[in-house]
Design an enzyme around this catalytic site. Structure first.
Site, PDB file in Angstrom:
ATOM      1  N   ARG A 125       0.826  -1.222   0.000  1.00 20.45           N
ATOM      2  CA  ARG A 125       0.000   0.000   0.000  1.00 20.45           C
ATOM      3  C   ARG A 125       0.861   1.274   0.000  1.00 20.45           C
ATOM      4  O   ARG A 125       0.457   2.292  -0.563  1.00 20.45           O
ATOM      5  CB  ARG A 125      -0.970  -0.010   1.186  1.00 20.45           C
ATOM      6  N   ASP A 157      17.897 -12.665  10.977  1.00 20.75           N
ATOM      7  CA  ASP A 157      19.278 -12.309  10.630  1.00 20.75           C
ATOM      8  C   ASP A 157      19.848 -13.127   9.469  1.00 20.75           C
ATOM      9  O   ASP A 157      20.632 -12.618   8.668  1.00 20.75           O
ATOM     10  CB  ASP A 157      20.199 -12.359  11.859  1.00 20.75           C
ATOM     11  N   ASP A 194      15.327 -11.546  18.449  1.00 19.12           N
ATOM     12  CA  ASP A 194      16.783 -11.674  18.639  1.00 19.12           C
ATOM     13  C   ASP A 194      17.577 -10.835  17.651  1.00 19.12           C
ATOM     14  O   ASP A 194      18.656 -11.214  17.228  1.00 19.12           O
ATOM     15  CB  ASP A 194      17.194 -13.154  18.521  1.00 19.12           C
ATOM     16  N   ARG A 240       1.474 -30.319  40.717  1.00 24.93           N
ATOM     17  CA  ARG A 240       2.577 -30.795  39.872  1.00 24.93           C
ATOM     18  C   ARG A 240       3.609 -29.704  39.581  1.00 24.93           C
ATOM     19  O   ARG A 240       3.315 -28.514  39.664  1.00 24.93           O
ATOM     20  CB  ARG A 240       2.012 -31.280  38.531  1.00 24.93           C
ATOM     21  N   GLY A 298      13.002 -19.869  21.197  1.00 23.17           N
ATOM     22  CA  GLY A 298      14.078 -18.918  21.454  1.00 23.17           C
ATOM     23  C   GLY A 298      15.377 -19.682  21.340  1.00 23.17           C
ATOM     24  O   GLY A 298      15.903 -20.183  22.319  1.00 23.17           O
ATOM     25  N   ARG A 299      15.824 -19.794  20.078  1.00 21.76           N
ATOM     26  CA  ARG A 299      16.987 -20.625  19.781  1.00 21.76           C
ATOM     27  C   ARG A 299      18.243 -20.117  20.487  1.00 21.76           C
ATOM     28  O   ARG A 299      18.965 -20.874  21.098  1.00 21.76           O
ATOM     29  CB  ARG A 299      17.197 -20.604  18.267  1.00 21.76           C
ATOM     30  N   GLY A 358       3.767 -15.994  35.882  1.00 26.14           N
ATOM     31  CA  GLY A 358       4.022 -16.311  37.296  1.00 26.14           C
ATOM     32  C   GLY A 358       4.899 -17.532  37.500  1.00 26.14           C
ATOM     33  O   GLY A 358       4.694 -18.296  38.449  1.00 26.14           O
ATOM     34  N   HIS A 385       5.546 -25.140  17.655  1.00 28.80           N
ATOM     35  CA  HIS A 385       5.214 -24.179  16.588  1.00 28.80           C
ATOM     36  C   HIS A 385       3.882 -23.462  16.754  1.00 28.80           C
ATOM     37  O   HIS A 385       3.606 -22.533  16.002  1.00 28.80           O
ATOM     38  CB  HIS A 385       5.279 -24.879  15.226  1.00 28.80           C
ATOM     39  N   MET A 386       3.070 -23.880  17.720  1.00 34.50           N
ATOM     40  CA  MET A 386       1.843 -23.098  17.950  1.00 34.50           C
ATOM     41  C   MET A 386       2.190 -21.648  18.315  1.00 34.50           C
ATOM     42  O   MET A 386       1.410 -20.729  18.085  1.00 34.50           O
ATOM     43  CB  MET A 386       0.943 -23.738  19.012  1.00 34.50           C
TER      44      MET A 386
END
Ligand code: F6P
Length: 328
Positions: A29, A107, A134, A167, A175-176, A190, A258-259
Site C-alpha cells: 500500500r 538475521d 533476537d 505438579r 528462542g533458539r 508467574g 510451533h503453535m
C-alpha cells in the site's frame, strides 16, 4: 539520491511470524500511495531464483492484516547461499524491471540480502520478522508481542492443571539463541523459575530454588525453559534430573513448539508492521539501501544491516531481577 524507483519487490524469508502479512500489506500500500509498482515474491529467496513473482496492488492485500503466517509463503533457501543462485536471482529481478527489494525475515535473511547487495549493488531494505526478538537495532521484532500473548495464554491453562494436581511443569518455549520470550512469559505467567541461554543457572541452583518454593508453601510450580537453554541437553533431561534427585515431585513436560508462531497478530504487531512497511518503502525511494527498519525509543529508525546482523540483542537485566523478586 539514487535513480528514481518505479518498481519494488517484497518477500518473506526464514521462520514465519505473526505480522508478516501486515508488513506485506503495508509495503504494497505504501508503494501504491507513492505510485510505485509492487511485486510479491513467493517462498522467499527460492521464489526469487525461480522468478515466482506476482504483481500486487492495494486491493490485492485486503483482509490479510489480521492473518497469521505469510500469504507469500516462506522458505530457507540453500541455493541463495551460492553465488550461482544469487546470480540467477539478480537476473530475474533485472528481467522483471524491479529496482529494490524489501526482505521481511531474521538475521539469516538479512545476511543473504547484504551479500546480494555487495555483489550486485541491488538496493535492499530489511524488516525484522521473527518471534524470537533476537535482532539488534529494534526493541521489538514482528511477531514477538503476539507470540508472548499466545504463550502466556498456554501457561495460564497449564497452571490450572498444575495446581489441580500439585505438579511441577517444565514448559519449553521458543528462542533458539535468546531468552526474550522465556523471560517475559515467565514473569507474566508467574513462573517459579526461568531458564534462558544467557544465564547459566546450573542444576544445583534450580534444585535449590524449587526447594525454596516448596518450603514457602507452594504446592505447584512452573519452570519456563527457553529452547536454547544450556543447563540440560533438553527439557526431558531436566525432568529426569528432578525425578532422580528430588523427592515428592510429580513432574510433567510441555513443549509448546510451533503453535507459538501462528495465530492472528496482536494490535501491537499490526501497528508495528504498518509503520515498518512505510519506513522501508520510503527509505528505498529516498535512495537508502542496506538498512533494517526497527523500533527504537518508539520511533521507526534505520540500522545498517551489517550492525543488525552482527550486533547482539541483549536481555533486559531488570526483567531478570523482577522475575527473581516475583518468585519469592
Ligand atoms: O526463528 C524462530 C524460531 O521459531 C526459533 O525460535 C526456532 O528455533 C526455529 O524458528 C524453528 O524453526 P523451524 O522449525 O522453522 O526450522
Amino acid at each position: 539520491m539514487g535513480k528514481a524507483m518505479k518498481k519494488l519487490a517484497v518477500l518473506t524469508s526464514g521462520g514465519d511470524s505473526p505480522g508478516m502479512n501486515a508488513a506485506i500489506r503495508s509495503v504494497v500500500r505504501t508503494c501504491a500511495y507513492h505510485e510505485v509498482e509492487c511485486v510479491g515474491v513467493y517462498r522467499g529467496y527460492e521464489g526469487l531464483i525461480e522468478g515466482d513473482f506476482k504483481a500486487m496492488d492495494a486491493r490485492s492485500v485486503r483482509g490479510i492484516i489480521n492473518k497469521g503466517g505469510t500469504i507469500l509463503k516462506s522458505a530457507r533457501s540453500k541455493e541463495f547461499r551460492t553465488e550461482e543462485g544469487r546470480k540467477i536471482a539478480y537476473k530475474q529481478l533485472i528481467d522483471a524491471h524491479i529496482d529494490g527489494l524489501v526482505v521481511v525475515g531474521g538475521d539469516g535473511s538479512f545476511t543473504g540480502a547484504l551479500i546480494f547487495n555487495q555483489e550486485f549493488g541491488f538496493p535492499v531494505m530489511g524488516i525484522p520478522g521473527t518471534i524470537d526478538n533476537d535482532i539488534y537495532g529494534t526493541s521489538h521484532t514482528l511477531g514477538f508481542d503476539t507470540a508472548l500473548n499466545t504463550v502466556v495464554d498456554a501457561i495460564d491453562k497449564i497452571r490450572d492443571t498444575a495446581s489441580s494436581h500439585n505438579r511441577l511443569f517444565f514448559i519449553e518455549v521458543m528462542g533458539r539463541d535468546v531468552g526474550h520470550i522465556a523471560l517475559n512469559v515467565g514473569i507474566a505467567g508467574g513462573a517459579e523459575e526461568i531458564l534462558i541461554p544467557e544465564e547459566d543457572l546450573g542444576l544445583d541452583r534450580l534444585v535449590e530454588s524449587l526447594n525454596k518454593s516448596r518450603k514457602s508453601g507452594k504446592t505447584s510450580s512452573i519452570v519456563i525453559v527457553a529452547e536454547g537453554d544450556k543447563i540440560g541437553k533438553n527439557i526431558f533431561e531436566l525432568k529426569d534430573y528432578v525425578d532422580e534427585n528430588m523427592e515428592g515431585y510429580d513432574v510433567r513436560v510441555s513443549v509448546l513448539g510451533h503453535m507459538q508462531r501462528g495465530g492472528a497478530p496482536s494490535c501491537f504487531d499490526r501497528v508495528l508492521a504498518s509503520r515498518m512497511g512505510v519506513k522501508a518503502v520510503e527509505s528505498l525511494l529516498e535512495g537508502e539501501t542496506n538498512y533494517m527498519v526497527g523500533l527504537l525509543d518508539n520511533k521507526v529508525e534505520l540500522t545498517p544491516l551489517e550492525k543488525a546482523i552482527k550486533g547482539k540483542s541483549k536481555i533486559n537485566l531488570e526483567l531478570l531481577r523482577v522475575s527473581d523478586i516475583m518468585s519469592t
